[in-house]
Scaffold this motif. Structure first.
Motif, PDB file in Angstrom:
ATOM      1  N   LEU A 219      63.447  47.626  10.222  1.00 19.63           N
ATOM      2  CA  LEU A 219      63.525  46.831   8.997  1.00 19.63           C
ATOM      3  C   LEU A 219      63.666  47.741   7.783  1.00 19.63           C
ATOM      4  O   LEU A 219      63.243  48.899   7.794  1.00 19.63           O
ATOM      5  N   HIS A 220      64.253  47.182   6.742  1.00 24.17           N
ATOM      6  CA  HIS A 220      64.481  47.926   5.495  1.00 24.17           C
ATOM      7  C   HIS A 220      64.097  47.032   4.318  1.00 24.17           C
ATOM      8  O   HIS A 220      64.506  45.865   4.251  1.00 24.17           O
ATOM      9  N   THR A 221      63.318  47.575   3.403  1.00 27.87           N
ATOM     10  CA  THR A 221      62.895  46.855   2.194  1.00 27.87           C
ATOM     11  C   THR A 221      63.657  47.396   0.992  1.00 27.87           C
ATOM     12  O   THR A 221      63.801  48.620   0.843  1.00 27.87           O
ATOM     13  N   ALA A 222      64.147  46.480   0.162  1.00 34.08           N
ATOM     14  CA  ALA A 222      64.932  46.891  -1.010  1.00 34.08           C
ATOM     15  C   ALA A 222      64.608  45.978  -2.190  1.00 34.08           C
ATOM     16  O   ALA A 222      64.362  44.778  -2.021  1.00 34.08           O
ATOM     17  N   ARG A 223      64.626  46.562  -3.380  1.00 37.74           N
ATOM     18  CA  ARG A 223      64.480  45.787  -4.611  1.00 37.74           C
ATOM     19  C   ARG A 223      65.848  45.269  -5.039  1.00 37.74           C
ATOM     20  O   ARG A 223      66.853  45.986  -4.947  1.00 37.74           O
ATOM     21  N   ILE A 224      65.870  44.026  -5.523  1.00 35.41           N
ATOM     22  CA  ILE A 224      67.133  43.414  -5.928  1.00 35.41           C
ATOM     23  C   ILE A 224      66.930  42.646  -7.229  1.00 35.41           C
ATOM     24  O   ILE A 224      65.805  42.271  -7.587  1.00 35.41           O
ATOM     25  N   ASN A 225      68.028  42.408  -7.903  1.00 35.80           N
ATOM     26  CA  ASN A 225      68.047  41.597  -9.121  1.00 35.80           C
ATOM     27  C   ASN A 225      68.932  40.387  -8.842  1.00 35.80           C
ATOM     28  O   ASN A 225      70.148  40.528  -8.644  1.00 35.80           O
TER      29      ASN A 225
END
Length: 658
Positions: A219-225
């Motif tokens: 799994l990969h966690t990313a910040r998004i707008n």
């Protein structure tokens, strides 16, 4: 039967195709053991429902926190437990089943397999099996360790997961393909060993080692707008990110029209604009790669920051824009397909009708073409597949509408402490992992080739020793040993077996000592008389000696006459016996010595005919009989091998059967 088939085909002008399993889907089934086949229908359904709740409760903590690339791991009851299962293509056997689309994320397939191993380990009275479009994919992983008899043709209903291990039903237990009921009964029977070899178990365990606990590494966690509606949907249903990425990755020209308008996620209920918020999303590595590695221009009117504001802010906005567009395309397309009841199943159905000739000779767009297409559509809508397709397509749409109908605002996403984005070096530095995997596969191949070469050398060694044994073996040993056996002393207790002639010591005879012993028995004149016999002259002998000689000669002549009469009788008797036996098949049952010529002397040959029986080769018949008896034993103990062994004769193995 023919009439029934024709009636069925005539009543179904638009038959549904027998679909090949999708290439990116894992199918699995779980069976309660022993099978509750004798329960009435209500009790059977209750039993399966209880098992269903028990298994999902056991997996609940993991499934609630894990994210799959396409579809989550689920279990469901067949629509009719008493009817054949279309999903599993199996007879009506009580079971639970499921299908998991893993798409481009192969780790999800092995994660699902590890869950099946974990379930059967936690619940000893259930068995499971799993397969995909390649068939028994577990066997493919352990290909170098499989027994030679196991292949795709012999594998059906032989491979199961039971008590946390792989079980394979051998052909010694079921020479032909077993029924599913019989196979499950054999797996559940503790007295029958169906466990796969250790090498097969090791190959499978290497692939699922650490799963499902280690699944979070994928799994990969990313910040998004993103727009606030997208953030709200992801907050309430994090698993819908899989549908959004799928909609973005599988886009086409028609679906991109929805992204250009962004009517659902970039506009409020009254058509007003929405506020952009910052949030965090978790996805599989395959999803992240599909989003990042594709170039996509933001739709007109979509708020994007300037690149001068920094690469981090730009990356968060670009990733969020792709996710928002994916949600828009997925939502609008599924809503349209759900209303029409179409989708991928309808497209496959339509192409199959075209391939079977339903539209043969019809011009697309013509009145007849439209009429046939309308009839096919009506038939499709009357099927259970239509209603099931509508339900599947409409489910994400209904859930999104429910979430967005609840009151929310952008304020609930402000001031939230977001986890940092994960390092994405894995996206560009996978060469080492790939090389490690290739080295592991190369090692398996080398071990397999070494084992194969070792087996071949052992086989050559055995055949070489057999050949050398055959070269040293002489058929004459059999006849000589048998003659020794016949000539040996025997009594009412039986015959003594002669000792091994190879181990017999030679006899040393002292001639002088022998004659001395003879003189002590017969007197001292024996040797002198024996020495003077060489110069004995009958004319100088006394009258007594002459008388004695004449008596001996008369007796000798009488003995010769008697012997001649006996030989004449035996020859006549032999001729009569041979003549009588010549008309039977007895002559063909013995091997005979070849004729060396014609003998003209003797009364027995006076009446010789062309059908006269030739002499029997006793030694050859003896050898043939013993060897035939030895061969019929097929390597097992028997009279011929026992007799030859006692006589010290070793016969090499039969080369035709090795």
């Amino acid at each position: 039967m023919a009439a029934t088939a024709s009636t069925s085909s005539s009543s179904n002008p638009f038959p549904f195709p027998s679909r090949r399993p999708p290439d990116d889907t894992l199918f699995y089934a779980v069976y309660p053991l022993p099978l509750p086949t004798k329960l009435p229908a209500p009790a059977l359904v209750a039993t399966l429902q209880s098992l269903h709740l028990t298994l999902l409760s056991h997996l609940g903590p993991f499934l609630s926190s894990h994210l799959f690339h396409r579809d989550p791991f689920t279990l469901s009851l067949p629509s009719d437990p008493a009817a054949p299962c279309a999903l599993c293509a199996s007879p009506p056997v009580p079971h639970l089943h499921g299908a998991l689309r893993f798409g481009d994320s192969l780790p999800d397939e092995w994660l699902a397999a590890s869950l099946l191993f974990a379930l059967t380990r936690a619940f000893p009275d259930i068995a499971a099996r799993a397969w995909d479009s390649d068939g028994e994919f577990l066997l493919i992983e352990a290909a170098f360790a499989l027994p030679r008899w196991l292949d795709p043709e012999s594998a059906p209903n032989r491979v199961f997961i039971f008590r946390g291990e792989l079980h394979i039903l051998p052909p010694s237990l079921f020479p032909e393909t077993p029924s599913l009921e019989a196979a499950l009964a054999a797996v559940h029977d503790d007295s029958i060993d169906t466990r796969a070899p250790d090498a097969v178990q090791a190959a499978i365990q290497r692939r699922i080692a650490g799963l499902p606990e280690r699944a979070a590494e994928n799994l990969h966690t990313a910040r998004i707008n993103v727009p606030a509606p997208v953030a709200k949907v992801l907050k309430e249903e994090p698993c819908l990110i899989a549908r959004a990425v799928e909609g973005f990755y599988d886009r086409d020209i028609d679906t991109m029209k929805h992204a250009a308008r962004m009517e659902k996620f970039l506009k409020g209920p009254s058509g007003e604009g929405v506020e952009m918020v910052r949030t965090s999303v978790r996805m599989t590595r395959a999803m992240y790669a599909q989003l990042v590695q594709q170039n996509f221009q933001a739709p007109r009117g979509y708020p994007m920051p300037r690149r001068e504001e920094g690469p981090e802010k730009w990356m968060e906005a670009e990733l969020g824009m792709k996710i928002a567009c994916g949600f828009e395309m997925m939502y609008q397309e599924r809503r349209r397909q759900g209303e029409e009841g179409k989708g991928s199943t309808w497209e496959i159905y339509r192409k199959t009708l075209e391939a079977t000739g339903c539209f043969k000779g019809l011009l697309p767009g013509s009145e007849e073409y439209k009429r046939v297409m309308e009839n096919a559509m009506q038939y499709y809508k009357s099927s259970t597949l239509y209603s099931r397709t509508r339900e599947i397509l409409s489910e994400p749409v209904r859930r999104i509408d429910e979430i967005l109908s609840m009151p929310y605002s952008a304020e609930e996403f402000k001031g939230v402490d977001l986890p940092p984005s994960d390092d994405e070096s894995w996206l560009y530095g996978g060469e080492g992992e790939l090389n490690a995997e290739l080295r592991e596969r190369q090692k398996e191949l080398e071990e397999y080739e070494a084992a194969k070469k070792h087996r071949k050398s052992q086989k050559q060694s055995v055949s070489g020793s057999s050949k050398s044994q055959a070269d040293q073996f002489k058929l004459g040993e059999i006849t000589e040993s048998m003659q020794d056996f016949v000539r040996n002393m025997s009594s009412f207790e039986g015959a003594e077996v002669p000792a091994n002639r190879r181990e017999m010591k030679s006899v040393d005879l002292d001639v002088n000592q022998f004659f001395k012993a003879m003189e002590s028995v017969f007197g001292g004149s024996s040797r002198e008389q024996a020495g003077s016999d060489d110069g004995f002259d009958r004319k100088s002998s006394s009258s007594d000696m002459d008388f004695d000689d004449s008596d001996e000669e008369n007796a000798f002549d009488e003995e010769l006459d008697d012997k001649d009469m006996g030989d004449s009788f035996m020859d006549s008797y032999s001729d009569a016996l041979n003549k009588e036996l010549s008309s039977t098949t007895l002559e063909k049952s013995f091997a005979r010595a070849p004729r060396t010529g014609t003998i003209d002397e003797g009364p027995s040959n006076a009446a010789a005919t062309d059908g006269e029986m030739t002499p029997v080769d006793v030694d050859l018949n003896l050898v043939e009989s013993i060897l035939n008896s030895y061969s019929s034993q097929q390597g097992l103990p028997g009279p011929a091998s026992n007799l030859l062994g006692l006589m010290g004769v070793k016969v090499p193995p039969d080369g035709k059967k090795s």
